[in-house]
Design an enzyme around this catalytic site. Structure first.
Site, PDB file in Angstrom:
ATOM      1  CE  LYS A 163      -3.764  -1.989   2.777  1.00 25.14           C
ATOM      2  NZ  LYS A 163      -4.846  -1.901   1.796  1.00 25.14           N
TER       3      LYS A 163
ATOM      4  NE  ARG B 284     -10.609 -10.055  -1.782  1.00 27.49           N
ATOM      5  CZ  ARG B 284     -10.973  -9.183  -2.699  1.00 27.49           C
ATOM      6  NH1 ARG B 284     -11.205  -9.588  -3.935  1.00 27.49           N
ATOM      7  NH2 ARG B 284     -11.120  -7.915  -2.396  1.00 27.49           N
TER       8      ARG B 284
END
Ligand code: BES
Ligand code: MN
Ligand code: ZN
Length: 507
Positions: free
Chosen positions: A282, A356
Site C-alpha cells: 500500500k 478474503r
C-alpha cells in the site's frame, strides 16, 4: 497504558425530575415539545428555556445541545443539558442511543462523573428498546482512544448513570442488562481495534481473546501455526508467510443449555492485525489505519462474549483467523497459487486482497465445526467505502430471508448497513487461467467481487457478509461518536443471536 473505557454503574428510578441527584441531568426535548411531565423546566432553568426557545438558540433539532444551570431550591441536580430529540414522530432507538452518548460525553467534558437521564414518555420506540439504547449510548461515551500518552491528564470517567423511566414502565431489568453488556463489549472491541500492531500481534490478539472469552463464559481454543498447518489452511498460511509473527486461529463456542436443535450460528471475523498490502504494498498515506484490519475479528469475539453473558438462545461458533499481511523474503508474490483447506486453488493476483483469503479458510473451518448459518464480518474492500461511505456497512449474502434477518438485527443495534448484490454475473471477474479463481476482480464492483470470492467458501449455507471497511473507524468526531474505532457489528451479531427465536423457524 491506562484504561481506555469503563462501564459505569447503571440504575433506574421513578423519581420526579426535581429529585434526580446527579452532576448533570440530561433531558431529551422534542422540536414540537409541550413539556408534558417536565413543566417545571422553565422555572428550574430560571427562564432560560423559554428565552433559548424564543431566540432560536435551542430548537429541539436532533442532537442540538443547550446547557443551563438549575436555579437553587428547584431541582436537585445543579446543571441540566437539554438534548434535541427532533420530531416526536421520528424518534428511533438509535436517536436515543446517540442522546445517551451526547449526554455522557457532555458530562465527561465538564469533569462530571454522574448523569441522570430523564426518559420522557415516548411512542414509537418500545420501552425496553429505549432503555437498552440509552444505556448503550451512555456507556459508549465512556471510552477514550488515546491510551499511551504519558503527559495527558487522566480521563474523567462516568461512574454512575441513572435512568428515570416514565411511571408505569414495564420491568426494565433485562433491557438494562442488555444495554450494559452490549455497551461494554462494543467498547472492548473498540479498544482492541485501537491497539497498535506492534502490541496487538496475532499472538497477543489471541491471548486477549482467550481471556475475554473465558471471563464471559465461552469455551475457547487457539490454534497455533502447527495446528493451522495440520488443517492445511493454505490461504491463511499464505498470507502469514511474509510476517515474522506466527498466525493464530481463535475458535469460540457458545453452547447455551436451552438452545434450538440443529441450528448453529457460525461467525467468522477478519483478524489482520496489520495490513501493509504485502508485496502489492500500500502507499504510505493512511497506512497506519491498517492496524484496525482486525475489527471484524474483534466484533465476532465481543459479540460472542455478549451472547454468553446474556444467554443468547442459540448455539454459536466463532472463528477468527489472525495474521499480519507483510512483505518480506518469504512473502507470497502476485501470481502465486495457494490451496485452501477446502481444496480449492487460488491465484493470488494482488497480495493486498488478503482478507478474503483468510476468510475462505475461516468459513471452511466454521462449517467443519458444524455451523448451519454463516455471517462473516471484515474490513474487506476500499471499494465498499467508495460505494457506501463511512457510516454504512455493505450487506451481502444469500438467501434473501437470511440477509433480511441480519439487516433487522443491525437496525436494532444501530449499526447502519445497506444491501449490495451478489449476482453470479460478477463471478466472471474472478476467472483464472491456472487456478479455480483469482483473488481480485479489478476496480469495477470491487466490494461485490470480494464478497463473491468469500461466497465460494460458504458451501451454499445461508450466508451474510458485512463489509465494515468504511465503518470500523470514525475519521472525525461527532457529538454522538468520538473519533477512532467504532466497535461496529458487535451489537448486530449479538442482536442476531439474542433474537434467534425470530429467525430459527424460518429456516
Ligand atoms: N484492509 C483492506 C481494505 C480497506 C481499505 C479497509 C481501506 C479500510 C480502508 C483490504 O485488505 C484491501 O487491501 N483490499 C484491497 C482489495 C483489492 C486489492 C482487490 C482494496 O480494497 O484495495
Ligand atoms: Mn489488504
Ligand atoms: Zn486488509
Amino acid at each position: 497504558m491506562h484504561t481506555v473505557h469503563k462501564t459505569p454503574a447503571v440504575t433506574v428510578t421513578a423519581k420526579a425530575t426535581r429529585d434526580l441527584d446527579a452532576d448533570l441531568l440530561i433531558i431529551p426535548v422534542f422540536e414540537d415539545d409541550d413539556l408534558a411531565g417536565e413543566s417545571e423546566l422553565d422555572t428550574a432553568s430560571g427562564g432560560e428555556y423559554t428565552r433559548a426557545r424564543s431566540r432560536g438558540e435551542f430548537t429541539g433539532k436532533a442532537f442540538e445541545q443547550f446547557l443551563t444551570s438549575v436555579s437553587p431550591g428547584t431541582w436537585k441536580a445543579p446543571r441540566a443539558l437539554l438534548v434535541g430529540a427532533g420530531g416526536r414522530k421520528d424518534l428511533t432507538a438509535e436517536r436515543l442511543r446517540r442522546i445517551g452518548t451526547i449526554g455522557g460525553l457532555a458530562a465527561r467534558q465538564r469533569r462530571m462523573t454522574s448523569v441522570a437521564i430523564a426518559l420522557r414518555p415516548v411512542d414509537g420506540v418500545k420501552s425496553d428498546r429505549a432503555v437498552q439504547a440509552l444505556v448503550e449510548g451512555a456507556i459508549l461515551a465512556n471510552f477514550e482512544g488515546m491510551s499511551y500518552k504519558t503527559a495527558e491528564p487522566r480521563p474523567v470517567w462516568l461512574e454512575h448513570v441513572e435512568l428515570r423511566l416514565p411511571n408505569g414502565s414495564p420491568d426494565p431489568a433485562q433491557a438494562l442488562e442488555r444495554g450494559r453488556v452490549l455497551g461494554e463489549y462494543t467498547n472492548v472491541a473498540r479498544a482492541l481495534s485501537n491497539e497498535p500492531s506492534n502490541i496487538l500481534t496475532p499472538r497477543e490478539f489471541s491471548d486477549r481473546a482467550k481471556d475475554i472469552a473465558i471471563a464471559a463464559g465461552l469455551r475457547v481454543e487457539v490454534l497455533d501455526e502447527q495446528q493451522i498447518a495440520a488443517l492445511e489452511m493454505g490461504l491463511l498460511l499464505g498470507v502469514a508467510r511474509g510476517s515474522g509473527q506466527p498466525p493464530r486461529v481463535v475458535v469460540l463456542h457458545h453452547e447455551p443449555k436451552k438452545a434450538a436443535k440443529g441450528v448453529v450460528l457460525g461467525l467468522v471475523g477478519k483478524g489482520i492485525t496489520f495490513d501493509t498490502g504485502g508485496i502489492s504494498i500500500k502507499s504510505a498515506d493512511n497506512m497506519d489505519k491498517m492496524k484496525d484490519d482486525m475489527s471484524g475479528g474483534a466484533a465476532v469475539l465481543c459479540a460472542m462474549a455478549a451472547m454468553s453473558r446474556l444467554n443468547a438462545p442459540v448455539r454459536c461458533i466463532g472463528v477468527i483467523p489472525a495474521t499480519e499481511n507483510m512483505p518480506g523474503g518469504r512473502a507470497i508474490k502476485p501470481g502465486d497459487i495457494l490451496k485452501s483447506a477446502e481444496g480449492k486453488t487460488v491465484e493470488v493476483l494482488n497480495t493486498d486482497a488478503e482478507g478474503r483469503l483468510i476468510l475462505g479458510d475461516g468459513l471452511w473451518y466454521a462449517r467443519k465445526l458444524g455451523a448451519t448459518h454463516l455471517v462473516d464480518v471484515a474490513t474487506l474492500t476500499g471499494a465498499c467505502v467508495v460505494a457506501l461511505g463511512k457510516t454504512t456497512s455493505g450487506l451481502f449474502g444469500t438467501p434473501a430471508w437470511w440477509v433480511e434477518q441480519v439487516r433487522h438485527a443491525s437496525e436494532r443495534a444501530g449499526d447502519r448497513v445497506w444491501p449490495m448484490p451478489v449476482f453470479d454475473d460478477y463471478k466472471d471477474l474472478l476467472k483464472s487461467e491456472i487456478a479455480d479463481f483469482t483473488n481480485t476482480g479489478g476496480h469495477a464492483g470491487g466490494a461485490i467481487t470480494g464478497a463473491l470470492f468469500v461466497k465460494e467458501f460458504t458451501g451454499n449455507l445461508p450466508w451474510v457478509h458485512i463489509d465494515i471497511a468504511g465503518t470500523a473507524w470514525a475519521e472525525e468526531a461527532k457529538p454522538y461518536q468520538p473519533k477512532g474505532a467504532t466497535g461496529v457489528a458487535v451489537r448486530t451479531l449479538a442482536e442476531l443471536a439474542l433474537d434467534a427465536e425470530s429467525w430459527i423457524n424460518l429456516t
